[in-house]
Structures are given as C-alpha cells and as structure tokens.
Design a protein around this motif. Structure first.
Motif, PDB file in Angstrom:
ATOM      1  N   VAL A   1      12.581  -8.715  -6.861  1.00 43.49           N
ATOM      2  CA  VAL A   1      12.879  -8.424  -5.550  1.00 43.49           C
ATOM      3  C   VAL A   1      11.457  -8.428  -4.799  1.00 43.49           C
ATOM      4  CG1 VAL A   1      13.525  -6.904  -3.717  1.00 43.49           C
ATOM      5  CG2 VAL A   1      15.118  -7.273  -5.653  1.00 43.49           C
ATOM      6  N   ALA A   2      10.430  -7.856  -5.344  1.00 41.96           N
ATOM      7  CA  ALA A   2       9.246  -7.678  -4.832  1.00 41.96           C
ATOM      8  C   ALA A   2       8.317  -9.129  -4.892  1.00 41.96           C
ATOM      9  CB  ALA A   2       8.450  -6.879  -5.673  1.00 41.96           C
ATOM     10  N   PHE A   3       8.596 -10.002  -5.976  1.00 39.85           N
ATOM     11  CA  PHE A   3       8.000 -11.222  -5.903  1.00 39.85           C
ATOM     12  C   PHE A   3       8.496 -12.181  -4.780  1.00 39.85           C
ATOM     13  CE2 PHE A   3       8.278 -15.648  -7.557  1.00 39.85           C
ATOM     14  CZ  PHE A   3       6.552 -15.775  -7.608  1.00 39.85           C
ATOM     15  N   VAL A   4      10.069 -12.114  -4.668  1.00 36.16           N
ATOM     16  CA  VAL A   4      10.695 -12.962  -3.761  1.00 36.16           C
ATOM     17  C   VAL A   4      10.391 -12.457  -2.177  1.00 36.16           C
ATOM     18  CG1 VAL A   4      12.892 -13.564  -2.842  1.00 36.16           C
ATOM     19  CG2 VAL A   4      12.720 -13.504  -5.369  1.00 36.16           C
ATOM     20  N   PHE A   5      10.077 -11.186  -2.135  1.00 34.24           N
ATOM     21  CA  PHE A   5       9.828 -10.979  -0.967  1.00 34.24           C
ATOM     22  C   PHE A   5       8.456 -10.884  -0.634  1.00 34.24           C
ATOM     23  CE2 PHE A   5       7.493  -7.461   1.624  1.00 34.24           C
ATOM     24  CZ  PHE A   5       8.224  -7.623   2.820  1.00 34.24           C
ATOM     25  N   MET A   6       7.286 -10.931  -1.745  1.00 36.04           N
ATOM     26  CA  MET A   6       5.925 -11.365  -1.270  1.00 36.04           C
ATOM     27  C   MET A   6       5.960 -12.851  -1.133  1.00 36.04           C
ATOM     28  SD  MET A   6       4.120  -8.633  -1.620  1.00 36.04           S
ATOM     29  CE  MET A   6       3.923  -6.970  -2.250  1.00 36.04           C
ATOM     30  N   GLU A   7       6.482 -13.535  -1.804  1.00 34.96           N
ATOM     31  CA  GLU A   7       6.562 -15.203  -1.778  1.00 34.96           C
ATOM     32  C   GLU A   7       7.247 -15.619  -0.483  1.00 34.96           C
ATOM     33  OE1 GLU A   7       5.264 -18.532  -2.694  1.00 34.96           O
ATOM     34  OE2 GLU A   7       4.631 -16.756  -3.586  1.00 34.96           O
ATOM     35  N   ARG A   8       8.369 -15.121  -0.102  1.00 36.78           N
ATOM     36  CA  ARG A   8       9.225 -15.940   1.030  1.00 36.78           C
ATOM     37  C   ARG A   8       9.106 -14.961   2.205  1.00 36.78           C
ATOM     38  NH1 ARG A   8      13.192 -18.910  -1.355  1.00 36.78           N
ATOM     39  NH2 ARG A   8      12.347 -19.808  -2.974  1.00 36.78           N
ATOM     40  N   HIS A   9       8.573 -13.833   2.127  1.00 34.95           N
ATOM     41  CA  HIS A   9       8.422 -13.187   3.394  1.00 34.95           C
ATOM     42  C   HIS A   9       7.188 -12.817   3.876  1.00 34.95           C
ATOM     43  CE1 HIS A   9       9.666 -10.308   6.696  1.00 34.95           C
ATOM     44  NE2 HIS A   9       8.722  -9.619   6.358  1.00 34.95           N
ATOM     45  N   TRP A  10       6.300 -12.147   2.823  1.00 33.53           N
ATOM     46  CA  TRP A  10       5.082 -11.516   3.291  1.00 33.53           C
ATOM     47  C   TRP A  10       4.087 -12.780   3.437  1.00 33.53           C
ATOM     48  CZ3 TRP A  10       1.404  -8.548  -0.390  1.00 33.53           C
ATOM     49  CH2 TRP A  10       0.237  -8.010   0.405  1.00 33.53           C
ATOM     50  N   ASN A  11       4.002 -13.472   2.585  1.00 34.92           N
ATOM     51  CA  ASN A  11       3.049 -14.685   2.623  1.00 34.92           C
ATOM     52  C   ASN A  11       3.552 -15.588   3.792  1.00 34.92           C
ATOM     53  OD1 ASN A  11       2.256 -13.499   0.208  1.00 34.92           O
ATOM     54  ND2 ASN A  11       2.527 -15.554  -1.027  1.00 34.92           N
TER      55      ASN A  11
ATOM     56  N   GLU B   1       3.805  -3.003   2.725  1.00 32.44           N
ATOM     57  CA  GLU B   1       3.540  -1.995   2.220  1.00 32.44           C
ATOM     58  C   GLU B   1       4.620  -0.937   2.341  1.00 32.44           C
ATOM     59  OE1 GLU B   1       1.615  -3.323   4.158  1.00 32.44           O
ATOM     60  OE2 GLU B   1      -0.511  -3.870   2.869  1.00 32.44           O
ATOM     61  N   ILE B   2       5.041  -0.699   3.731  1.00 29.24           N
ATOM     62  CA  ILE B   2       6.136   0.131   3.894  1.00 29.24           C
ATOM     63  C   ILE B   2       7.468  -0.215   3.072  1.00 29.24           C
ATOM     64  CG2 ILE B   2       7.515   0.996   5.569  1.00 29.24           C
ATOM     65  CD1 ILE B   2       5.320   0.617   7.569  1.00 29.24           C
ATOM     66  N   PHE B   3       7.611  -1.761   2.841  1.00 24.89           N
ATOM     67  CA  PHE B   3       8.902  -1.802   2.267  1.00 24.89           C
ATOM     68  C   PHE B   3       8.843  -1.654   0.730  1.00 24.89           C
ATOM     69  CE2 PHE B   3      10.474  -5.331  -0.722  1.00 24.89           C
ATOM     70  CZ  PHE B   3      11.906  -5.247  -0.515  1.00 24.89           C
ATOM     71  N   ILE B   4       7.349  -1.882  -0.166  1.00 25.73           N
ATOM     72  CA  ILE B   4       7.244  -1.581  -1.356  1.00 25.73           C
ATOM     73  C   ILE B   4       7.243  -0.284  -1.434  1.00 25.73           C
ATOM     74  CG2 ILE B   4       5.503  -1.764  -2.960  1.00 25.73           C
ATOM     75  CD1 ILE B   4       4.835  -4.445  -1.894  1.00 25.73           C
ATOM     76  N   PHE B   5       6.836   0.625  -0.582  1.00 26.27           N
ATOM     77  CA  PHE B   5       6.743   2.195  -0.736  1.00 26.27           C
ATOM     78  C   PHE B   5       8.185   2.748  -0.677  1.00 26.27           C
ATOM     79  CE2 PHE B   5       7.220   6.245   1.322  1.00 26.27           C
ATOM     80  CZ  PHE B   5       6.412   7.156   0.578  1.00 26.27           C
ATOM     81  N   TRP B   6       8.835   2.046   0.167  1.00 24.59           N
ATOM     82  CA  TRP B   6      10.260   2.697   0.254  1.00 24.59           C
ATOM     83  C   TRP B   6      11.069   2.159  -1.125  1.00 24.59           C
ATOM     84  CZ3 TRP B   6      12.703   6.264   2.910  1.00 24.59           C
ATOM     85  CH2 TRP B   6      12.290   6.620   3.968  1.00 24.59           C
TER      86      TRP B   6
END
Length: 461
Positions: A56-66, A183-188
C-alpha cells in the motif's frame, strides 16, 4: 541408448536435483521458523500485515505522492516561466512592480539580484523528491541556469534563475510544490496498525493460555500429579480437546480403580488359601517335609505380595513435596544395618514433588538389588530446574550389556546375573521401572565407575 532414454535420464536427474534443493530449502526455512505456537501465530498475523502495508505504501508513494508532487512542482515552475515571459515582454516596467503584483497573486515572492554566478550547490538530502521534480521541471520548461534550496527548515522554497541581465529569485510555499500530507498518511497507517497489532497480541495471548493450561494438565497427569483447577476454557476446539483429555483421564482412572479392586479380591482369596495352608501345616506337626512345605508357602506369600505390588502400581497415592536427601539417607541407613558400606550425596534443592511411598519403594528396590551382589553402594542425587537424577552404583559383578533391558521384564530371573535371588520373584526391577515411568521418568542401567552396575533414575520435576 536412444535419444528418448537420454532425455528421460536428464529429466530424472533434473527432478532429483530440484527435489534435493526443495528439501534443503524446506529444512532451512524450518530452522529459521520459531517453534512455539504463540510466536508462529504472531508471524502469521504480522507478516501479511507488513507485506500489505509495504504494498500500500509503495503504491501510494508511486501513484499518489510522486504524481501529485510532480504536478505541483510543474505548476509552480509554469508560474515562474510565465513570470519570466512577463519580465521579457514588458521592459517598460522598470521597477518590476507589475511583475511583483502578478507574482503575489500567484502566491510567489519575486525579487531581482545583480547578474553574477549562482551560489554553489548546497547539501542534498539522501532522498528528496522535491529536489528531483523541481530540477526536472526547471530544466524542461525554462532551460536556463538555476539554483534551488529545499533543505532549509522554513516552509519556503528558494529558486534562482539566471536571466540575461540579472538573477530572478523566487520564494514559493513548500506546500504549493510538494504533497506534504504523505507523512500524515504513513503515520496514521503505521499508528493504527500498531494499535491493532497490540490488541491482536493481547487477544492471542488469551487464546494461547487455555492451550498452555491443557499442556500443563497433561504433563501433570503424566507425572502422576493432579491438576485440581483445570477446566475447559478458550475457543471451541480447545475446549473440545480439554474435554477429551478430562474424559480420557477419567477412563484411565476408572480402569486403574477396577484393576485395583479386582486385585484386592484376588489378594483376599489367595491369602485365605495360604492362611489355610499354614494352619494345616501347623496342625500336622514337625518334620523335614513340613519345613520344606512351610518354606514353599512363605515363598508363595512373598511372590503374591510382589505380584500385587507390581499390578497395583502406585494407585491411590497423591504426589506431594518430599525431601529426597532425607529419603536417600534412610536408604543408606537401611543398607548399613544389613552389613553393607553405603555413601550418600545430594546436590541441589532436595524438595521434589513425587509420590513418596512408591518412589521410595522404587529406590529401595534398586538399593536392595545392589545389596544382594555387592559390598559397597554409592547413592548420588542431583536436582536441577528440569530433572531429578538419582544413581545407585555398586562394586558387584554387574549385568552384561545385552541383558540390561531384559532384566526389566516381569518374572525374568537370570541364572548368572546379579538379580538372581533365591526365593525372589524377579519383579524388583520391573516394579522400580513401573514406578519411575508413572512419574514421567525412566530407569537406565549402565557401567558403574566402581566396577559394577549403575542404575540411573531420572524423573521430571
């Protein structure tokens, strides 16, 4: 050999190698895995959760954050490019007031520095997505020398662009070029997972406790002890296993009680007949034949008692804390009263939970067996956190290694072995091992440092 046979041979060899590699990997994996149910259950919960969060974190980083950061950075650079175009298109704006007013509407702060070299590049963080995206967009949309500073602790990003006659310095909000809510997403995600994991660990501990209680009760029953506070608890399957254990324990105890009651009746009947024989012999009178018959009756009485003791076992006796050092000292005194030299040594905490009368009978059989064929006896006891070990050594003739298991069979009497005893029943060692095993232990025979036989008793504590 044909081509087909050669191909089949190659396939067979390859499959054997794959099978060996699979077995080796399986053994290696088993060696890395924990052995306890609690640890394995934790792995079953933690590993999928960690894998899921990683994906989930990888997909979020790749598809959303980046993606969001690239788009925000591209928008900021587009605004800067537009300001540069305004700067070139309106040379009449000498003091750049119009340009600053436009930049203010774009939430940018612009000023101009004298023309010159750019500052040296500052230190770059190990991983800075903002640095990378801004650099790419500035090179793609403006194509002029630039300098950026995103390392500062402020909420601003400084960008300098080399123009023809000056240097344009732009200050932009970091949040306008960077997806700062990642960071807030990862923290939660990590925080909620940690809380759920703690709750799962506590719940799992409560589910494991009934299994541990069942194991303790089974171990106590194997040692001949009671588990008075045990009752079925936990999940349905665990309660079913506990109930099956309770029923099995009740059936075993009923079987022992029935056997004991039957043997008590047999003992009463046989003793009545032997008593009748003794009375008839007493009325007959004296004579060599009568003395031989009396000796046979006495031997039959002793054999009957030994047989009943062997068949009865230690039923009815309750395990309780017993001072083993004192019990061994009593055995030494008994051996010395019968004219033997005996020594006793005990190491460790002497109090052990056993069935005192039956366990003392077990040790007494071993000591008396040594006393029949030796002059010197050494009794040694040692207790650690797991086992009680007692060894009985003597300087007698010993028993051949091939016969050391055979002598534990009931009624077995070896002609030239040390357990041959005129008038004996051949049940002494059988009774001793039966008692030791009823305590969850065993008896082993071996060579003694004194030259004779060593009888080693080991029972769990």
């Amino acid at each position: 050999m044909s081509t087909l046979d050669t191909g089949l041979t190659l396939i067979k060899n390859a499959s054997q190698r794959v099978s060996k590699a699979n077995g080796w990997m399986g053994n290696a994996f088993k060696s890395w895995m924990p052995t306890g149910l609690y640890a394995r259950a934790l792995l079953i919960m933690i590993v999928p959760m960690v894998i899921l969060q990683t994906v989930v974190a990888f997909v979020f980083m790749e598809r959303h954050w980046n993606t969001v950061t690239r788009r925000l950075s591209a928008a900021v650079v587009s605004d800067i490019a537009a300001l540069i175009d305004v700067y070139k298109s309106y040379p009449q704006d000498k003091d750049r007031a119009q340009l600053r007013r436009i930049a203010q509407k774009l939430q940018l702060v612009v000023d101009f520095l004298p023309a010159g070299d750019m500052p040296p590049p500052g230190p770059k963080p190990f991983f800075s997505l903002l640095d990378q995206t801004l650099s790419v967009q500035l090179g793609r949309q403006i194509s002029r020398p630039f300098w950026i500073d995103t390392v500062g602790k402020s909420n601003l990003v400084e960008i300098r662009v080399q123009l023809d006659d000056s240097v344009m310095r732009i200050f932009a909000q970091r949040s306008a070029a960077y997806a700062s809510n990642s960071e807030i997403f990862i923290f939660w995600m990590v925080g909620t997972s940690s809380i759920l994991l703690i709750v799962a660990v506590l719940f799992l501990r409560n589910q494991i406790k009934p299994i541990l209680r069942l194991a303790d009760a089974a171990e106590s029953f194997g040692k001949g002890r009671e588990a008075p506070n045990f009752r079925p608890r936990g999940a349905r399957e665990v309660r079913r296993a506990a109930q099956a254990f309770i029923e099995m324990k009740a059936r075993v105890e009923r079987s022992i009680e029935q056997r004991t009651a039957m043997l008590a009746g047999v003992s009463h009947d046989l003793r009545t007949i032997l008593t009748r024989f003794k009375l008839e012999l007493a009325l007959i009178g004296e004579g060599p034949e009568i003395d031989a018959m009396r000796k046979d009756v006495d031997e039959m009485s002793m054999m009957l008692e030994d047989y009943l003791a062997f068949a009865r076992g230690d039923s009815g006796e309750v395990a309780q804390p017993t001072d083993m050092a004192m019990a061994l000292e009593e055995l030494r005194s008994d051996a010395e009263r019968h004219g033997h030299t005996a020594t006793v040594a005990f190491h460790g905490l002497p109090v052990v939970t056993v069935k005192p009368a039956s366990f003392k009978r077990c040790l007494a059989n071993l000591v008396s067996n040594a006393a029949r064929h030796a002059n010197t006896i050494s009794i040694t006891g040692q207790r650690d956190h797991r086992y009680l070990n007692i060894t009985v050594d003597d300087d007698g003739p010993g028993i051949p290694a091939a016969m050391r298991e055979e002598v534990f069979k009931p009624f077995l009497r070896l002609d030239d072995a040390r357990n041959q005893d005129e008038g004996g029943s051949g049940l002494g060692l059988a009774i001793a091992r039966d008692i030791a095993r009823s305590h969850g232990g065993d008896i082993m025979l071996g060579e003694s440092p004194m030259g004779g036989l060593r009888a080693a008793v080991r029972v769990p504590v």
